[in-house]
Design a protein around this motif. Sequence first.
Motif, PDB file in Angstrom:
ATOM      1  N   PHE A 151      38.459  34.066  43.449  1.00  0.00           N
ATOM      2  CA  PHE A 151      38.491  35.110  42.425  1.00  0.00           C
ATOM      3  C   PHE A 151      39.826  35.867  42.467  1.00  0.00           C
ATOM      4  CE2 PHE A 151      33.762  34.794  42.082  1.00  0.00           C
ATOM      5  CZ  PHE A 151      33.754  34.499  40.733  1.00  0.00           C
ATOM      6  N   LEU A 152      40.395  36.024  43.666  1.00  0.00           N
ATOM      7  CA  LEU A 152      41.708  36.669  43.759  1.00  0.00           C
ATOM      8  C   LEU A 152      42.777  35.832  43.073  1.00  0.00           C
ATOM      9  CD1 LEU A 152      42.056  38.261  47.318  1.00  0.00           C
ATOM     10  CD2 LEU A 152      42.193  39.389  45.110  1.00  0.00           C
ATOM     11  N   HIS A 165      42.340  36.131  39.428  1.00  0.00           N
ATOM     12  CA  HIS A 165      42.874  37.416  38.985  1.00  0.00           C
ATOM     13  C   HIS A 165      44.390  37.381  38.937  1.00  0.00           C
ATOM     14  CE1 HIS A 165      44.033  41.679  39.376  1.00  0.00           C
ATOM     15  NE2 HIS A 165      43.000  41.868  38.590  1.00  0.00           N
ATOM     16  N   GLU A 166      44.981  36.773  39.967  1.00  0.00           N
ATOM     17  CA  GLU A 166      46.429  36.684  40.074  1.00  0.00           C
ATOM     18  C   GLU A 166      47.005  35.893  38.902  1.00  0.00           C
ATOM     19  OE1 GLU A 166      47.678  38.317  42.567  1.00  0.00           O
ATOM     20  OE2 GLU A 166      49.787  37.877  42.202  1.00  0.00           O
ATOM     21  N   GLU A 210      36.966  46.790  49.524  1.00  0.00           N
ATOM     22  CA  GLU A 210      37.181  46.225  50.847  1.00  0.00           C
ATOM     23  C   GLU A 210      38.602  46.527  51.317  1.00  0.00           C
ATOM     24  OE1 GLU A 210      36.255  42.262  49.933  1.00  0.00           O
ATOM     25  OE2 GLU A 210      34.092  42.581  49.974  1.00  0.00           O
ATOM     26  N   GLU A 217      48.124  39.198  48.651  1.00  0.00           N
ATOM     27  CA  GLU A 217      47.864  39.774  49.971  1.00  0.00           C
ATOM     28  C   GLU A 217      46.375  39.689  50.250  1.00  0.00           C
ATOM     29  OE1 GLU A 217      49.432  43.684  50.477  1.00  0.00           O
ATOM     30  OE2 GLU A 217      51.171  43.220  49.213  1.00  0.00           O
ATOM     31  N   THR A 269      39.513  49.608  54.373  1.00  0.00           N
ATOM     32  CA  THR A 269      39.833  49.048  55.682  1.00  0.00           C
ATOM     33  C   THR A 269      40.111  50.156  56.696  1.00  0.00           C
ATOM     34  OG1 THR A 269      40.806  47.198  54.570  1.00  0.00           O
ATOM     35  CG2 THR A 269      41.367  47.475  56.865  1.00  0.00           C
ATOM     36  N   MET A 320      47.574  48.071  45.245  1.00  0.00           N
ATOM     37  CA  MET A 320      46.308  47.351  45.382  1.00  0.00           C
ATOM     38  C   MET A 320      45.255  47.822  44.378  1.00  0.00           C
ATOM     39  SD  MET A 320      46.190  45.016  47.684  1.00  0.00           S
ATOM     40  CE  MET A 320      47.219  44.442  48.992  1.00  0.00           C
ATOM     41  N   HIS A 329      40.068  42.785  55.725  1.00  0.00           N
ATOM     42  CA  HIS A 329      39.714  43.615  54.580  1.00  0.00           C
ATOM     43  C   HIS A 329      38.361  43.232  53.999  1.00  0.00           C
ATOM     44  CE1 HIS A 329      44.258  44.408  53.827  1.00  0.00           C
ATOM     45  NE2 HIS A 329      43.786  45.009  54.898  1.00  0.00           N
ATOM     46  N   LEU A 330      37.927  42.036  54.308  1.00  0.00           N
ATOM     47  CA  LEU A 330      36.681  41.563  53.716  1.00  0.00           C
ATOM     48  C   LEU A 330      35.454  41.924  54.536  1.00  0.00           C
ATOM     49  CD1 LEU A 330      37.725  37.975  52.624  1.00  0.00           C
ATOM     50  CD2 LEU A 330      37.637  40.036  51.242  1.00  0.00           C
ATOM     51  N   VAL A 368      45.488  37.635  35.274  1.00  0.00           N
ATOM     52  CA  VAL A 368      45.650  39.070  34.964  1.00  0.00           C
ATOM     53  C   VAL A 368      46.988  39.607  35.464  1.00  0.00           C
ATOM     54  CG1 VAL A 368      44.635  41.372  35.234  1.00  0.00           C
ATOM     55  CG2 VAL A 368      43.144  39.367  35.063  1.00  0.00           C
ATOM     56  N   GLY A 420      28.368  43.026  41.455  1.00  0.00           N
ATOM     57  CA  GLY A 420      28.490  44.437  41.795  1.00  0.00           C
ATOM     58  C   GLY A 420      28.402  44.690  43.286  1.00  0.00           C
ATOM     59  N   ILE A 421      27.871  43.730  44.023  1.00  0.00           N
ATOM     60  CA  ILE A 421      27.776  43.896  45.485  1.00  0.00           C
ATOM     61  C   ILE A 421      28.619  42.827  46.182  1.00  0.00           C
ATOM     62  CG2 ILE A 421      26.246  43.864  47.484  1.00  0.00           C
ATOM     63  CD1 ILE A 421      24.086  45.075  45.720  1.00  0.00           C
ATOM     64  N   HIS A 422      28.257  41.565  45.940  1.00  0.00           N
ATOM     65  CA  HIS A 422      29.024  40.440  46.471  1.00  0.00           C
ATOM     66  C   HIS A 422      29.348  40.555  47.957  1.00  0.00           C
ATOM     67  CE1 HIS A 422      29.595  37.865  43.093  1.00  0.00           C
ATOM     68  NE2 HIS A 422      29.873  38.888  42.319  1.00  0.00           N
ATOM     69  N   PHE A 423      28.395  41.011  48.704  1.00  0.00           N
ATOM     70  CA  PHE A 423      28.595  41.022  50.149  1.00  0.00           C
ATOM     71  C   PHE A 423      27.236  40.955  50.828  1.00  0.00           C
ATOM     72  CE2 PHE A 423      28.994  42.987  54.319  1.00  0.00           C
ATOM     73  CZ  PHE A 423      30.085  42.303  54.829  1.00  0.00           C
ATOM     74  N   ASP A 461      44.085  40.072  53.718  1.00  0.00           N
ATOM     75  CA  ASP A 461      43.823  40.176  55.147  1.00  0.00           C
ATOM     76  C   ASP A 461      42.325  39.980  55.334  1.00  0.00           C
ATOM     77  OD1 ASP A 461      43.406  40.846  57.735  1.00  0.00           O
ATOM     78  OD2 ASP A 461      44.599  42.699  57.696  1.00  0.00           O
ATOM     79  N   PHE A 475      37.541  43.144  40.068  1.00  0.00           N
ATOM     80  CA  PHE A 475      36.770  42.844  41.283  1.00  0.00           C
ATOM     81  C   PHE A 475      36.752  44.067  42.187  1.00  0.00           C
ATOM     82  CE2 PHE A 475      38.977  39.002  39.822  1.00  0.00           C
ATOM     83  CZ  PHE A 475      37.882  38.322  39.348  1.00  0.00           C
ATOM     84  N   TRP A 476      35.890  44.969  41.797  1.00  0.00           N
ATOM     85  CA  TRP A 476      35.906  46.233  42.523  1.00  0.00           C
ATOM     86  C   TRP A 476      35.505  46.053  43.977  1.00  0.00           C
ATOM     87  CZ3 TRP A 476      31.851  48.355  45.114  1.00  0.00           C
ATOM     88  CH2 TRP A 476      30.587  47.846  44.823  1.00  0.00           C
ATOM     89  N   HIS A 513      31.733  34.024  51.509  1.00  0.00           N
ATOM     90  CA  HIS A 513      32.348  35.268  51.068  1.00  0.00           C
ATOM     91  C   HIS A 513      33.869  35.110  50.958  1.00  0.00           C
ATOM     92  CE1 HIS A 513      32.647  39.480  50.334  1.00  0.00           C
ATOM     93  NE2 HIS A 513      33.318  39.738  51.461  1.00  0.00           N
ATOM     94  N   THR A 556      36.037  35.117  47.476  1.00  0.00           N
ATOM     95  CA  THR A 556      37.089  36.126  47.338  1.00  0.00           C
ATOM     96  C   THR A 556      38.424  35.470  47.029  1.00  0.00           C
ATOM     97  OG1 THR A 556      35.906  37.428  48.959  1.00  0.00           O
ATOM     98  CG2 THR A 556      38.148  38.110  48.478  1.00  0.00           C
TER      99      THR A 556
END
Lengths: 284, 194
Positions: free
Chosen positions: A197-198, A201-202, B14, A6, B18, B1, A11-12, A205, A108-111, A8, B8-9, A190, A194
């Motif tokens: 990395f998602l 992770h999917e 994010e 998921e 939301t 979630m 969300h970013l 992990v 730690g920030i990535h934005f 959206d 990836f905190w 960005h 994301t």
Amino acid sequence: MVLALELDINHLFFWDPLLFEGTPYELNRVGILSLLAAALCVGFFLYGAAKKALVPKGAGNLAETLYLFVRNNIAIDVIGPEGAKYAGYLASVFFFILFSNVLAILPGIHFAPTSRMAIPFMLAILTWIIFNVVGVIKQGLGGYLKGTLFPPGVPKAVYILLTPIEFFSVFVVRPLTLMVRLLANLMAGHVLLTIFFLFTHEFLVTNIGPTAPLGLVTLAVATALMMLEMLVVVMQAYIFTMLSAFYIAEAVHGHGAEDHLTHDEPAHETPHEDRRPQLEGVAA
Amino acid sequence: MGYLATIFWFVAEEVEGTSSEEPSGLDLILPAIDELIWGAVAFSIVLFVLNKFAWPKLRESIEAREKQIQGDLEAAERSKNEAEQEKRRYQQQLADSRGEANRIVEEARQQAEQVRKDIIAKAQAEAEQITTRAQESIAAERASTMQELQSTVATMSIQLAEKVVGRSIDASAQKEMVDAYIRDVAGMGNGSSN
């Protein structure tokens, strides 16, 4: 296999306010990161400038080298000797964007606050105001508009087509491209980071199984993208500042007047007008 | 979630953070007022503080260094010029010293030559004196020898004559005879040599 990933896009980039909720000056994560970038930028240069030494070392040396880079290689190289006057603004823009951009790859920030429209918009509008005001001061309102909208050396009939294009190009497209270029690059970076990395992770992990090797691939791609992003954060700050300097140079010297540069300087192999399209190409 | 927070905190935040009102796609490319305000505040701080405190200090430092380097270069240039002048002076002095040394050597050589000539001349003079004295001595010796020879020959001749004539003649007559004989002989010798 269908992945239940998921994501959206909203969300970013959209954040709930953390302070002053319900007011026009709500402080959310973007605002905090903008202030953080400003604090880092100011802190670094104040620290560097405080180090008094004839031959500075460490932070002092770095601060001086970075400032000199913007002053000599951007302001003076592009605008000419008069460019030193604009070095303060250009250096502030460059380093504020750079420090903001760097947050995109800071663990730690990535934005980056520059991946939201507010800062690119504000800086582009500020540059637009500055180059127009400088143009009017240097050439007079009539001279500036005439030089900009009616470039010399063109058959009169062509002005019917050229003048609206020039008007649109100088007064609308310039600030728009400045802001969109910066925003789009940082936003895309960005999103890409994301996504990869998602996926990683999917694969590695959440749903670890036969698709785990794919997770290694996406991790490798994400790592490569991270390196690319390191380049992008610097390049975008440079391009924004360089183009701002070009626009100011044109306002100072008139449309198409690139001969202000002294040709005895070896660094000026190509007039700035020749380099601008290349930069705009890179930016895309 | 919540699982996302494990690694990836930032993504998790994010997602969790939301807003409840779903923003439209257009909102992605439009500046949000609150972000604009804080962005402007942040950039104003950067612009003000850096232009007021950081850039002037950096410029001062750079200008001080440029001035120092310029000063050092000029001082180095001056030192170089002075060193070159000094070198020229030393070379001149060296050349003068060499000339002086050559002159002294030449003088010494001339004096030595003079001394040599004087010694030779003196030696020659002495040699001539010695020769002259020797010649004079030889001449005197010769004269004395001749005298003695003459006397001896006279005596022997008288003795011989006495033997021949069988009688003695007196000494004065003998002497007269011998002298006459010698004169004859000498006259014959001169006549034959003539």
